[in-house]
Write a protein that holds these residues in place. Sequence first.
Motif, PDB file in Angstrom:
ATOM      1  N   ARG A  15       0.848  -1.191   0.000  1.00 13.22           N
ATOM      2  CA  ARG A  15       0.000   0.000   0.000  1.00 13.22           C
ATOM      3  C   ARG A  15       0.889   1.249   0.000  1.00 13.22           C
ATOM      4  NH1 ARG A  15      -5.263   0.480   0.913  1.00 13.22           N
ATOM      5  NH2 ARG A  15      -5.455  -1.667   1.593  1.00 13.22           N
ATOM      6  N   ALA A  16       0.721   2.099  -0.994  1.00 14.81           N
ATOM      7  CA  ALA A  16       1.511   3.334  -1.064  1.00 14.81           C
ATOM      8  C   ALA A  16       1.121   4.258   0.082  1.00 14.81           C
ATOM      9  CB  ALA A  16       1.271   4.027  -2.397  1.00 14.81           C
ATOM     10  N   GLN A  17       2.105   4.869   0.715  1.00 14.36           N
ATOM     11  CA  GLN A  17       1.831   5.787   1.822  1.00 14.36           C
ATOM     12  C   GLN A  17       2.081   7.227   1.404  1.00 14.36           C
ATOM     13  OE1 GLN A  17       4.079   4.650   5.321  1.00 14.36           O
ATOM     14  NE2 GLN A  17       2.223   3.764   6.182  1.00 14.36           N
ATOM     15  N   TYR A  18       1.097   8.060   1.684  1.00 12.50           N
ATOM     16  CA  TYR A  18       1.199   9.499   1.478  1.00 12.50           C
ATOM     17  C   TYR A  18       1.066  10.138   2.853  1.00 12.50           C
ATOM     18  CZ  TYR A  18       0.468   8.208  -3.335  1.00 12.50           C
ATOM     19  OH  TYR A  18       0.604   7.619  -4.578  1.00 12.50           O
ATOM     20  N   TYR A  22       3.909  18.690   8.877  1.00 15.70           N
ATOM     21  CA  TYR A  22       4.255  20.098   9.051  1.00 15.70           C
ATOM     22  C   TYR A  22       5.775  20.216   9.072  1.00 15.70           C
ATOM     23  CZ  TYR A  22       3.908  24.887  10.745  1.00 15.70           C
ATOM     24  OH  TYR A  22       3.981  26.254  10.864  1.00 15.70           O
ATOM     25  N   LEU A  23       6.330  20.785   8.009  1.00 19.26           N
ATOM     26  CA  LEU A  23       7.774  20.940   7.872  1.00 19.26           C
ATOM     27  C   LEU A  23       8.079  22.331   7.321  1.00 19.26           C
ATOM     28  CD1 LEU A  23       8.417  17.542   6.063  1.00 19.26           C
ATOM     29  CD2 LEU A  23       8.964  18.043   8.440  1.00 19.26           C
ATOM     30  N   ASP A  24       9.086  22.978   7.852  1.00 20.77           N
ATOM     31  CA  ASP A  24       9.518  24.290   7.363  1.00 20.77           C
ATOM     32  C   ASP A  24       8.367  25.289   7.338  1.00 20.77           C
ATOM     33  OD1 ASP A  24      12.087  23.193   6.927  1.00 20.77           O
ATOM     34  OD2 ASP A  24      11.458  22.470   4.948  1.00 20.77           O
ATOM     35  N   ASN A  25       7.564  25.308   8.406  1.00 21.08           N
ATOM     36  CA  ASN A  25       6.448  26.249   8.575  1.00 21.08           C
ATOM     37  C   ASN A  25       5.356  26.128   7.522  1.00 21.08           C
ATOM     38  OD1 ASN A  25       7.588  27.485  10.916  1.00 21.08           O
ATOM     39  ND2 ASN A  25       9.013  28.564   9.568  1.00 21.08           N
ATOM     40  N   ARG A  26       5.224  24.967   6.907  1.00 19.02           N
ATOM     41  CA  ARG A  26       4.184  24.717   5.909  1.00 19.02           C
ATOM     42  C   ARG A  26       3.696  23.274   6.049  1.00 19.02           C
ATOM     43  NH1 ARG A  26       4.173  29.509   5.368  1.00 19.02           N
ATOM     44  NH2 ARG A  26       4.626  30.718   3.508  1.00 19.02           N
ATOM     45  N   TRP A  27       2.456  23.044   5.635  1.00 23.16           N
ATOM     46  CA  TRP A  27       1.913  21.684   5.569  1.00 23.16           C
ATOM     47  C   TRP A  27       2.267  21.108   4.221  1.00 23.16           C
ATOM     48  CZ3 TRP A  27       0.329  19.204   9.685  1.00 23.16           C
ATOM     49  CH2 TRP A  27      -0.052  19.947  10.808  1.00 23.16           C
ATOM     50  N   LYS A  28       2.827  19.919   4.236  1.00 22.16           N
ATOM     51  CA  LYS A  28       3.284  19.291   2.991  1.00 22.16           C
ATOM     52  C   LYS A  28       2.675  17.911   2.821  1.00 22.16           C
ATOM     53  CE  LYS A  28       7.497  21.923   3.027  1.00 22.16           C
ATOM     54  NZ  LYS A  28       8.898  21.985   2.769  1.00 22.16           N
ATOM     55  N   VAL A  29       2.351  17.597   1.563  1.00 20.66           N
ATOM     56  CA  VAL A  29       1.940  16.248   1.201  1.00 20.66           C
ATOM     57  C   VAL A  29       3.172  15.585   0.619  1.00 20.66           C
ATOM     58  CG1 VAL A  29       0.412  14.837  -0.208  1.00 20.66           C
ATOM     59  CG2 VAL A  29      -0.414  17.012   0.718  1.00 20.66           C
ATOM     60  N   ARG A  30       3.571  14.444   1.227  1.00 18.78           N
ATOM     61  CA  ARG A  30       4.815  13.793   0.823  1.00 18.78           C
ATOM     62  C   ARG A  30       4.579  12.326   0.487  1.00 18.78           C
ATOM     63  NH1 ARG A  30       9.638  16.171   2.294  1.00 18.78           N
ATOM     64  NH2 ARG A  30      10.489  14.163   2.927  1.00 18.78           N
ATOM     65  N   ALA A  48      -5.780  17.744  -0.404  1.00 17.63           N
ATOM     66  CA  ALA A  48      -4.895  17.417  -1.526  1.00 17.63           C
ATOM     67  C   ALA A  48      -4.333  16.005  -1.381  1.00 17.63           C
ATOM     68  CB  ALA A  48      -3.755  18.430  -1.616  1.00 17.63           C
ATOM     69  N   GLY A  49      -3.931  15.644  -0.162  1.00 16.02           N
ATOM     70  CA  GLY A  49      -3.403  14.308   0.078  1.00 16.02           C
ATOM     71  C   GLY A  49      -4.440  13.232  -0.161  1.00 16.02           C
ATOM     72  N   ALA A  50      -5.671  13.479   0.260  1.00 18.53           N
ATOM     73  CA  ALA A  50      -6.753  12.508   0.044  1.00 18.53           C
ATOM     74  C   ALA A  50      -7.034  12.338  -1.442  1.00 18.53           C
ATOM     75  CB  ALA A  50      -8.014  12.959   0.778  1.00 18.53           C
ATOM     76  N   LYS A  51      -7.023  13.428  -2.176  1.00 16.30           N
ATOM     77  CA  LYS A  51      -7.264  13.361  -3.620  1.00 16.30           C
ATOM     78  C   LYS A  51      -6.183  12.522  -4.312  1.00 16.30           C
ATOM     79  CE  LYS A  51      -8.065  16.348  -7.616  1.00 16.30           C
ATOM     80  NZ  LYS A  51      -8.159  17.739  -8.091  1.00 16.30           N
ATOM     81  N   ILE A  52      -4.936  12.727  -3.933  1.00  9.05           N
ATOM     82  CA  ILE A  52      -3.818  11.981  -4.514  1.00  9.05           C
ATOM     83  C   ILE A  52      -3.905  10.506  -4.123  1.00  9.05           C
ATOM     84  CG2 ILE A  52      -1.304  11.676  -4.461  1.00  9.05           C
ATOM     85  CD1 ILE A  52      -1.136  14.765  -4.089  1.00  9.05           C
ATOM     86  N   ALA A  53      -4.163  10.236  -2.838  1.00 10.90           N
ATOM     87  CA  ALA A  53      -4.230   8.853  -2.353  1.00 10.90           C
ATOM     88  C   ALA A  53      -5.391   8.094  -3.004  1.00 10.90           C
ATOM     89  CB  ALA A  53      -4.352   8.832  -0.834  1.00 10.90           C
ATOM     90  N   ALA A  55      -6.623   8.619  -5.913  1.00 12.54           N
ATOM     91  CA  ALA A  55      -6.311   8.422  -7.332  1.00 12.54           C
ATOM     92  C   ALA A  55      -5.268   7.327  -7.550  1.00 12.54           C
ATOM     93  CB  ALA A  55      -5.818   9.732  -7.943  1.00 12.54           C
ATOM     94  N   ASN A  56      -4.620   6.879  -6.479  1.00 16.57           N
ATOM     95  CA  ASN A  56      -3.547   5.885  -6.588  1.00 16.57           C
ATOM     96  C   ASN A  56      -3.739   4.715  -5.624  1.00 16.57           C
ATOM     97  OD1 ASN A  56      -1.567   7.296  -8.470  1.00 16.57           O
ATOM     98  ND2 ASN A  56      -1.998   8.879  -6.955  1.00 16.57           N
ATOM     99  N   PRO A  57      -4.887   4.020  -5.698  1.00 10.63           N
ATOM    100  CA  PRO A  57      -5.100   2.908  -4.772  1.00 10.63           C
ATOM    101  C   PRO A  57      -4.264   1.693  -5.153  1.00 10.63           C
ATOM    102  CG  PRO A  57      -6.919   3.025  -6.319  1.00 10.63           C
ATOM    103  CD  PRO A  57      -6.007   4.202  -6.612  1.00 10.63           C
ATOM    104  N   PRO A  58      -3.972   0.777  -4.265  1.00 11.56           N
ATOM    105  CA  PRO A  58      -4.283   0.883  -2.841  1.00 11.56           C
ATOM    106  C   PRO A  58      -3.280   1.815  -2.158  1.00 11.56           C
ATOM    107  CG  PRO A  58      -3.140  -1.166  -3.272  1.00 11.56           C
ATOM    108  CD  PRO A  58      -3.337  -0.493  -4.603  1.00 11.56           C
ATOM    109  N   SER A  59      -3.792   2.667  -1.305  1.00  5.34           N
ATOM    110  CA  SER A  59      -2.923   3.651  -0.666  1.00  5.34           C
ATOM    111  C   SER A  59      -3.412   3.971   0.744  1.00  5.34           C
ATOM    112  CB  SER A  59      -2.871   4.928  -1.509  1.00  5.34           C
ATOM    113  OG  SER A  59      -4.169   5.476  -1.629  1.00  5.34           O
ATOM    114  N   GLU A  60      -2.564   4.697   1.447  1.00  4.79           N
ATOM    115  CA  GLU A  60      -2.874   5.119   2.808  1.00  4.79           C
ATOM    116  C   GLU A  60      -2.417   6.561   2.970  1.00  4.79           C
ATOM    117  OE1 GLU A  60      -2.288   3.201   7.142  1.00  4.79           O
ATOM    118  OE2 GLU A  60      -0.432   3.418   6.016  1.00  4.79           O
ATOM    119  N   LEU A  61      -3.263   7.384   3.573  1.00  3.60           N
ATOM    120  CA  LEU A  61      -2.909   8.763   3.891  1.00  3.60           C
ATOM    121  C   LEU A  61      -2.674   8.840   5.391  1.00  3.60           C
ATOM    122  CD1 LEU A  61      -2.588  11.729   2.972  1.00  3.60           C
ATOM    123  CD2 LEU A  61      -5.024  12.025   3.491  1.00  3.60           C
TER     124      LEU A  61
END
Length: 85
Positions: A15-18, A22-30, A48-53, A55-61
């Motif tokens: 399962r792909a993990q997204y 919170y890094l460098d004073n910003r929220w990031k999707v990684r 944004a993370g949910a939309k990406i996850a 679109a790429n199943p099987p995945s986990e946010l």
Amino acid sequence: LVLFLFERQQTMATRAQYWVQYLDNRWKVRHAGSTLSTHVLKDDAVSAGAKIAKANPPSELVICRMDGTIEDKRTYGNDPYPPRG
């Protein structure tokens, strides 16, 4: 029991993990160490993370708090071991 745990571990490993972090004073999707998007607001990063996850199943946010601890996990796609309830 050992076979069940082994099969469960293999399923989780594929399962792909997204991550929303919170890094460098910003929220990031990684994903896999790379930043996919950067946001000022956590809600925007989670969306944004949910939309990406999705679109790429099987995945986990994995959604983290500002201090880096895990707040929530959401899975997308076919889950062979859905929770009871």
